[in-house]
Scaffold this active site. Structure first.
Site, short mmCIF file in Angstrom:
data_model
loop_
_atom_site.label_atom_id
_atom_site.label_comp_id
_atom_site.label_asym_id
_atom_site.label_seq_id
_atom_site.Cartn_x
_atom_site.Cartn_y
_atom_site.Cartn_z
CD1 TRP A 221 -2.75 1.66 0.57
CD2 TRP A 221 -1.39 2.40 2.19
NE1 TRP A 221 -3.14 2.94 0.91
CE2 TRP A 221 -2.33 3.41 1.91
CE3 TRP A 221 -0.42 2.62 3.18
CZ2 TRP A 221 -2.34 4.63 2.57
CZ3 TRP A 221 -0.43 3.84 3.84
CH2 TRP A 221 -1.38 4.83 3.54
CG ASP A 500 -11.65 3.16 -3.41
OD1 ASP A 500 -10.78 2.29 -3.63
OD2 ASP A 500 -11.46 4.14 -2.68
CG ASP A 570 -4.72 5.64 -1.13
OD1 ASP A 570 -5.33 6.18 -2.08
OD2 ASP A 570 -5.27 4.85 -0.33
C1 GLA Z 1 -9.18 4.57 -0.75
C2 GLA Z 1 -8.76 5.44 -1.90
C3 GLA Z 1 -8.64 6.88 -1.43
C4 GLA Z 1 -9.96 7.32 -0.85
C5 GLA Z 1 -10.38 6.39 0.26
C6 GLA Z 1 -11.77 6.71 0.78
O1 GLA Z 1 -8.16 4.45 0.19
O2 GLA Z 1 -7.56 5.00 -2.45
O3 GLA Z 1 -8.28 7.71 -2.51
O4 GLA Z 1 -10.94 7.35 -1.85
O5 GLA Z 1 -10.36 5.05 -0.14
O6 GLA Z 1 -12.16 5.88 1.79
#
Ligand code: GLA
Length: 768
Positions: A221, A500, A570
């Site tokens: 991650w 997502d 992220d």
């Molecule tokens: C994931 C996505 C983020 C965001 C969160 C929301 O982690 O990668 O960009 O949208 O979920 O919970």
């Protein structure tokens, strides 16, 4: 004579459309050899022995003749079973079987295994017939490459195991514009009994003795797709996912390259899997020092029951050969994906510059906060507001409400349509976040349908991010969730969806599957994701869809078939992104890499990099913002219109141009550099990021790539506000005109910049 006329007829069919024969497929009946040609590579297979084994002969630089069946070594001991049946085992365990199967004496990695109703597992496939045709068929229910009749050709080889009455159709497609071969296998049960497939991989790659390195994209991650290169020693090197998603950890990709191969030189064999669920990539160097690599759906947790006359279609595997190092492999994948995999209205269009409120507000927002962001953003030139997680049900944190896809009107007073209309009135488009595949235990949906979660009866399923995965393999569950999403999209003018998926699958159990079909769940789940997304883009053809999975856990060619962009990671830190985007761009065009400018200190690593640098790195992807524009430092806010200008000035080039890697921070630990050249070679943009400054270095030499050696180019340092101020210092020969050959061979000198995490853009334009 017959074979010659056959070859001629195939060639003619290509020329009929006025094309050069850049790709071709022939079958020579005399020596029983199939030859697949891409513009610069050839792939040869041959039928041996009376029994009709299909062997792999050659894959590499293009050959102009097909008489190389001796490479299968059937004349050397051990002979083929036809002349040496007493030593069948030695043959089976050394012959380069094109699609190796399980249980009859080939002890290496294989692709196909079964369980019969009596419990036996052996399969042996031999040649029956084949067909060559222009174009390429769709793979039912699966993402796959495509092409018109003039753009590609397909070979289908029918193989069978007469004992099992099992047929396997091996398909191979070649394309006129790229050195890629797309392959897949369809397995059909012609017996009167059910048979269970326990392994159905998509294909193998057989290579001769040699010193190879294995390249994979490893991560976790927030640090996805870091390039890893290691020697292939005797034994196995494998990567995989059994998470029900392609995963942060290993991209469904493996390349084998000559030990001496570099970025620009040497032989590279790339394999990429067009699939988004469990996968396996395994390379094995055997007792004879030869190599076999296999790729497909991870066989553990997989079985598939085939009733009489039912078939199973494997996902597609892409093979690429490059004799121009990693650069050549990258170009082949980029061309294939841009021209033959990605789809939809947005593919070749400039995407709206978006601002996403996730890192700006997390769950703490209401309509007023979003409007404040939108007002400020629109004044700065940002074109779309994306409302992320937290707008539905009682979702005040990530502990609850997934599945309750009703707008929370306490948060969004007046409802969604009102908010969307107000954002539209500011001249901005509106986008929204969903996580359709999930269910929170604390949700109305779970209270009503606890059996909709994937789980094993009697065993409490493990929570991840406090959520379960919905069993969308059940049509009623998928339909319900699809309708929830579609209803929201129908209710207002929504231009964009971020889809997502924030946890992997575990505790595999479906209330809808019989005991002997539970092994189908993971693949059925992936097929259901595809079905839902196909339905979505069919009902909403104008929608810009961005896939996402806790950042980049489902960044794979399968998802790319449905969405022209995927959230890369992220981790929005500009420096962390260098390795992530380098690894991603090794296979994927820049146009699909979700990349945003975020606030500092960075929320993931706490680093502070200049706003300018954050912009340069995000400009290499889809570009957008992930910050509270009302609260960032004024100087940063004031820089946004300049970045917006840069985006509009260069996005056509970045999106559609050819990408070249010039230097890798992951390797040198000091600086990063990449270049994009327009397809007509009249323009190029070089991005240089100096990560760490070092003393006593005045400048650093960078040799450019991909230019027309004969063309003359004006070299200019671009200014951070996109005004192209030619006086901005930064490189030699700033403001001069030089031949492409000079710029590629002698290079340019990038001036040392004071400080760390700093960068420059160099713009090259052809002059008459
Ligand atoms: C994931 C996505 C983020 C965001 C969160 C929301 O982690 O990668 O960009 O949208 O979920 O919970």
């Amino acid at each position: 004579m017959l074979s010659l006329s056959l070859i001629l007829c195939v060639c003619r069919s290509v020329k009929r459309f006025g094309m050069e024969v850049k790709m071709n497929i022939t079958y020579n009946q005399e020596n029983r050899v199939f030859k697949l040609d891409t513009p610069n590579s050839s792939y040869l297979m041959g039928i041996v022995d009376k029994e009709g084994f299909l062997g792999h002969i050659y894959y590499g630089k293009r050959l102009e003749e097909d008489g190389v069946a001796y490479l299968m070594r059937t004349q050397e001991a051990p002979f083929v079973p036809e002349v040496n049946d007493r030593e069948r085992g030695s043959f089976m365990d050394s012959f380069p079987m094109e699609y190796p199967t399980h249980g009859t004496g080939d002890y290496r990695q294989d692709c196909l295994s079964v369980r019969t109703k009596d419990g036996y597992n052996a399969v042996q496939l031999t040649y029956v017939s084949h067909q060559i045709y222009d174009g390429k068929k769709k793979l039912e229910g699966l993402p796959a490459t495509f092409g018109e009749e003039t753009e590609c050709k397909t070979l289908e080889i029918r193989m069978e195991d007469p004992i099992l009455s099992l047929e396997a159709v091996l398909s191979y497609s070649v394309f006129a514009d790229t050195d890629a071969i797309a392959g897949s296998v369809r397995i059909i049960n012609h017996s009167q009994e059910p048979v269970w497939l326990t392994k159905a991989l998509s294909g193998a790659l057989n290579l001769d003795e040699g010193a190879y390195d294995v390249i994979t994209l490893h991560g976790g991650w927030a640090r996805e797709r870091h390039i890893v290169r290691r020697p292939l020693e005797a034994g196995m090197a494998a990567v995989y996912s059994r998470r029900g998603e392609s995963g942060h950890q290993e991209q469904p990709f493996m390349a084998l390259c000559e030990k001496t191969a570099t970025q620009e030189t040497g032989a590279v064999y790339g394999m990429h899997f067009v699939y988004s669920g469990n996968h396996l990539e395994a390379a094995e160097k055997n007792q004879f020092f030869r190599v076999r690599a296999v790729m497909g759906i991870y066989p553990e947790d997989f079985s598939w029951k085939l009733l009489p006359e039912e078939s199973f279609q494997t996902p597609e595997m892409i093979r690429v050969f490059s004799c121009e190092g990693l650069d050549g492999m990258t170009r082949a994948f980029h061309t294939l994906y841009r021209n033959h995999l990605m789809r939809g209205k947005w593919l070749h269009r400039k995407r709206p510059i978006l601002i996403n409120n996730w890192e700006a507000t997390y769950f703490d927002f209401d309509e007023q906060k979003l409007l404040d962001i939108a007002k400020q953003a629109s004044a700065l030139g940002i074109e779309m507001l994306v409302m992320d997680d937290g707008w539905f049900g009682n979702r005040s944190s990530d502990n609850m409400a997934l599945g309750d896809w009703q707008v929370n009107e306490q948060k969004l007073k007046g409802g969604l349509k009102k908010l969307v209309d107000e954002v539209n009135a500011l001249g901005m488009q509106f986008g929204i976040w969903f996580e359709p595949e999930m269910i929170s235990p604390d949700s109305d949906l779970y209270r009503a349908h606890p059996d909709w979660a994937i789980q094993i009866p009697g065993r409490r399923a493990g929570l991840i991010r406090n959520q379960y995965v919905l069993d969308i393999s059940r049509p009623e569950v998928a339909d319900y969730i699809y309708e929830c999403v579609a209803k929201v999209l129908r209710s207002a003018n929504i231009a964009y969806v971020k889809w997502d998926m924030n946890r992997p699958l575990s505790d595999l159990g479906s209330a809808a599957l019989d005991a002997d079909r539970q092994g189908e769940l993971s693949h059925r789940y992936t097929l259901a994701v595809y079905r839902m997304q196909e339905r979505l883009i069919t009902e909403f053809p104008d929608l810009l869809l961005e896939n996402c999975s806790s950042g980049g856990a489902r960044f794979d060619p399968g998802m790319l078939y449905y969405s022209p962009q995927i959230w890369c990671s992220d981790d929005t830190d500009a420096i962390e992104r260098l390795a992530i985007q380098e690894g991603t761009a090794l296979l994927y065009p820049l146009s699909c890499m979700g990349a945003h400018v975020s606030d500092c200190p960075n929320h993931t690593v706490g680093r502070t990099a200049p706003f300018e640098t954050r912009g340069y790195v995000a400009l290499a992807g889809t570009f957008g913002y992930e910050l509270d524009v009302t609260r960032i430092p004024e100087a940063d806010r004031n820089s946004i219109p300049g970045q917006v200008r840069l985006y509009h000035k260069y996005n056509d080039l970045v999106r559609e141009g050819e990408y070249y890697r010039l230097a890798s921070y992951s390797e040198n630990r000091l600086y990063d550099c990449w270049e994009v050249v327009s397809s007509d070679k009249t323009e190029a943009l070089v991005t240089y990021i100096q990560v760490l400054n070092v003393p006593n270095r005045k400048s650093r030499r960078i040799c450019l790539k991909g230019l027309d050696p004969q063309k003359r180019y004006l070299v200019e340092v671009e200014s951070p506000d996109g005004e192209g101020d030619a006086k901005t210092a930064g490189c030699f020969p700033q403001g001069s005109v030089l031949l492409g050959s000079t710029l590629m061979n002698a290079g340019i000198l990038m001036e040392s910049i004071s400080g760390d995490y700093v960068g420059k853009l160099i713009h090259l334009t052809q002059v008459q």
